[in-house]
Motif scaffolding. Structure first.
Motif, PDB file in Angstrom:
ATOM      1  N   PHE A 161      -3.930 -10.924   0.991  1.00 45.38           N
ATOM      2  CA  PHE A 161      -3.155 -10.813  -0.244  1.00 45.38           C
ATOM      3  C   PHE A 161      -3.272  -9.428  -0.873  1.00 45.38           C
ATOM      4  O   PHE A 161      -2.379  -9.020  -1.620  1.00 45.38           O
ATOM      5  CB  PHE A 161      -3.595 -11.887  -1.242  1.00 45.38           C
ATOM      6  CG  PHE A 161      -3.069 -13.256  -0.912  1.00 45.38           C
ATOM      7  CD1 PHE A 161      -1.733 -13.558  -1.078  1.00 45.38           C
ATOM      8  CD2 PHE A 161      -3.909 -14.230  -0.399  1.00 45.38           C
ATOM      9  CE1 PHE A 161      -1.232 -14.821  -0.763  1.00 45.38           C
ATOM     10  CE2 PHE A 161      -3.431 -15.494  -0.081  1.00 45.38           C
ATOM     11  CZ  PHE A 161      -2.091 -15.784  -0.257  1.00 45.38           C
ATOM     12  N   PHE A 162      -4.334  -8.685  -0.572  1.00 44.80           N
ATOM     13  CA  PHE A 162      -4.435  -7.320  -1.076  1.00 44.80           C
ATOM     14  C   PHE A 162      -3.428  -6.402  -0.391  1.00 44.80           C
ATOM     15  O   PHE A 162      -2.875  -5.494  -1.016  1.00 44.80           O
ATOM     16  CB  PHE A 162      -5.855  -6.782  -0.874  1.00 44.80           C
ATOM     17  CG  PHE A 162      -6.045  -5.379  -1.376  1.00 44.80           C
ATOM     18  CD1 PHE A 162      -6.220  -5.133  -2.727  1.00 44.80           C
ATOM     19  CD2 PHE A 162      -6.037  -4.301  -0.502  1.00 44.80           C
ATOM     20  CE1 PHE A 162      -6.392  -3.840  -3.205  1.00 44.80           C
ATOM     21  CE2 PHE A 162      -6.205  -3.005  -0.959  1.00 44.80           C
ATOM     22  CZ  PHE A 162      -6.380  -2.768  -2.318  1.00 44.80           C
ATOM     23  N   THR A 163      -3.201  -6.627   0.895  1.00 47.43           N
ATOM     24  CA  THR A 163      -2.310  -5.748   1.660  1.00 47.43           C
ATOM     25  C   THR A 163      -0.868  -6.229   1.688  1.00 47.43           C
ATOM     26  O   THR A 163       0.016  -5.481   2.125  1.00 47.43           O
ATOM     27  CB  THR A 163      -2.818  -5.611   3.111  1.00 47.43           C
ATOM     28  OG1 THR A 163      -2.971  -6.926   3.689  1.00 47.43           O
ATOM     29  CG2 THR A 163      -4.166  -4.908   3.152  1.00 47.43           C
ATOM     30  N   ASN A 164      -0.609  -7.458   1.232  1.00 47.19           N
ATOM     31  CA  ASN A 164       0.744  -8.000   1.249  1.00 47.19           C
ATOM     32  C   ASN A 164       1.132  -8.496  -0.148  1.00 47.19           C
ATOM     33  O   ASN A 164       0.460  -9.385  -0.686  1.00 47.19           O
ATOM     34  CB  ASN A 164       0.857  -9.171   2.235  1.00 47.19           C
ATOM     35  CG  ASN A 164       0.665  -8.737   3.672  1.00 47.19           C
ATOM     36  OD1 ASN A 164       1.582  -8.228   4.316  1.00 47.19           O
ATOM     37  ND2 ASN A 164      -0.544  -8.933   4.191  1.00 47.19           N
ATOM     38  N   PRO A 165       2.185  -7.942  -0.732  1.00 52.09           N
ATOM     39  CA  PRO A 165       2.602  -8.371  -2.080  1.00 52.09           C
ATOM     40  C   PRO A 165       3.328  -9.713  -2.031  1.00 52.09           C
ATOM     41  O   PRO A 165       4.536  -9.811  -2.238  1.00 52.09           O
ATOM     42  CB  PRO A 165       3.540  -7.244  -2.521  1.00 52.09           C
ATOM     43  CG  PRO A 165       4.114  -6.703  -1.254  1.00 52.09           C
ATOM     44  CD  PRO A 165       3.032  -6.839  -0.216  1.00 52.09           C
ATOM     45  N   LEU A 166       2.574 -10.749  -1.778  1.00 50.78           N
ATOM     46  CA  LEU A 166       3.117 -12.115  -1.709  1.00 50.78           C
ATOM     47  C   LEU A 166       2.440 -12.950  -2.791  1.00 50.78           C
ATOM     48  O   LEU A 166       1.259 -12.787  -3.068  1.00 50.78           O
ATOM     49  CB  LEU A 166       2.850 -12.724  -0.335  1.00 50.78           C
ATOM     50  CG  LEU A 166       3.619 -12.106   0.849  1.00 50.78           C
ATOM     51  CD1 LEU A 166       3.101 -12.687   2.159  1.00 50.78           C
ATOM     52  CD2 LEU A 166       5.106 -12.371   0.703  1.00 50.78           C
ATOM     53  N   PRO A 167       3.175 -13.883  -3.400  1.00 50.53           N
ATOM     54  CA  PRO A 167       4.560 -14.286  -3.121  1.00 50.53           C
ATOM     55  C   PRO A 167       5.631 -13.509  -3.883  1.00 50.53           C
ATOM     56  O   PRO A 167       6.814 -13.839  -3.788  1.00 50.53           O
ATOM     57  CB  PRO A 167       4.568 -15.748  -3.547  1.00 50.53           C
ATOM     58  CG  PRO A 167       3.567 -15.813  -4.657  1.00 50.53           C
ATOM     59  CD  PRO A 167       2.504 -14.810  -4.317  1.00 50.53           C
TER      60      PRO A 167
END
Length: 363
Positions: A268-274
């Motif tokens: 979640f730090f490297t991917n701006p999800l959701p």
């Protein structure tokens, strides 16, 4: 007896009533004239987060405004409260541990104390950064550099408990001379990579900045957690070779938990999800960074409990592996690491000030 029972019920009722009044008290404490939040089009590009379209606090207000925004709704509210609650949880855990652990007389408890201090330290730095960094561009840099110092010293705290309590004898023999010095160096490199990535925030592509921030931290994590990985692997092999006589280690479940939570943190730090899937709908709740904060708190609490179980259950092992004065040396190295990371952050703040001064001169 009936009188005592009724008195206790009355006190409980009064306490519940007082708790129910807290939200109203907080609302009244915050002036109604405080400025509202802004859309992303009304703040400088530097402060905009991808896929977050609103909830930004206005810049250049008095410090009081940003402190009181702790109790207001904006796009940093949950980032602040997630680690503020985590900090409270660490404080409660410290209070409970102090009832059974003599942190002053028992030198072998000092690595556990370092973990508790570094855990509370990174959460306090994070709360400060998310609460106050919106005041100005310089404050944004300064407080997030402070946040990176907090993360780096927590990496050291993780390394020291894993090396001191969780390490197996076979791995200890291989790395005893280099493990903690290497961990300290990797903490400093992690701090430098994060600060430099933030410094070059708008002059480098996002993936380059992420590489600069993630790679040093990933190397530090792999090294710091290597004793735990080896111990889990050894336990797995022993369980399958002699399942009937295999003794369950209660700390391993929490070590597995901290690793699982941390891997989710990294995702979640490297991917701006959701928020990437729902642009503009996660301005207050649902941001990937908020999930990262919550998972990191869970990771830390698992790590603290696993280290406590190792401290109580593996004493015969770690007292044999570590000399009597080694815990004091690790405390000194922790202080030196914090100072080194603070100097790195200070150096990077100087570079930021020069850049901002040049911007003012060219206007």
């Amino acid at each position: 007896m009936a009188t005592i029972f009724m008195e206790r019920i009355s006190r409980l009722f009064i306490n519940v009533q007082q708790v129910r009044q807290v939200p109203r008290m907080l609302t009244e404490a915050v002036p109604s004239s405080m400025p509202g939040t802004l859309p992303d089009t009304e703040v400088p590009p530097f402060f905009r987060e991808r896929y977050i379209h609103g909830g930004y606090r206005p810049l250049h207000r008095r410090w009081r405004y940003y402190f009181l925004s702790l109790f207001r709704r904006h796009n940093e509210t949950l980032n602040i409260w997630s680690h503020l609650i985590g900090l409270m949880a660490v404080a409660v855990r410290l209070r409970h541990l102090a009832e059974t652990v003599d942190f002053f007389a028992d030198a072998h408890s000092w690595p556990l104390a370092i973990l508790l201090a570094s855990s509370g330290g990174y959460m306090a730095c994070s709360v400060t950064a998310h609460l106050l960094a919106g005041k100005s561009e310089l404050c944004h840099y300064m407080f997030f550099f402070l946040d990176y110092v907090g993360v780096a010293q927590y990496q050291y705290g993780s390394a020291v408990v894993h090396f001191y309590y969780a390490v197996e004898e076979s791995w200890h023999r291989r790395v005893v001379a280099v493990f903690m010095p290497a961990a300290s160096v990797l903490c400093c490199l992690s701090c430098l990579g994060c600060c430099y990535g933030k410094y070059r925030n708008h002059s480098l592509p996002p993936w380059v900045r992420k590489v600069g921030q993630v790679v040093p931290s990933a190397l530090a994590y792999a090294w710091d957690t290597s004793p735990v990985f080896q111990r889990l692997l050894n336990s797995w092999n022993a369980r399958h070779q002699d399942y009937a006589h295999h003794e369950q280690d209660p700390a391993l479940l929490f070590h597995f938990g901290q690793i699982s939570f941390f891997l989710l943190c990294a995702f979640f730090f490297t991917n701006p999800l959701p928020e990437r899937c729902f642009p503009g709908r996660c301005d207050f709740i649902g941001q990937g960074h908020q999930l990262f904060h919550v998972l990191l708190v869970l990771c830390t609490m698992c790590q603290i409990h696993a280290s406590y179980l190792d401290y109580t259950g593996r004493r015969a092992i770690y007292t044999r592996l570590h000399a009597d004065d080694q815990a004091a040396i690790l405390v000194v190295l922790y202080a030196a690491t914090v100072v080194a990371c603070a100097l790195i952050a200070t150096f990077m703040i100087g570079k930021v000030k020069r850049v901002l001064d040049d911007k003012v001169k060219t206007k």
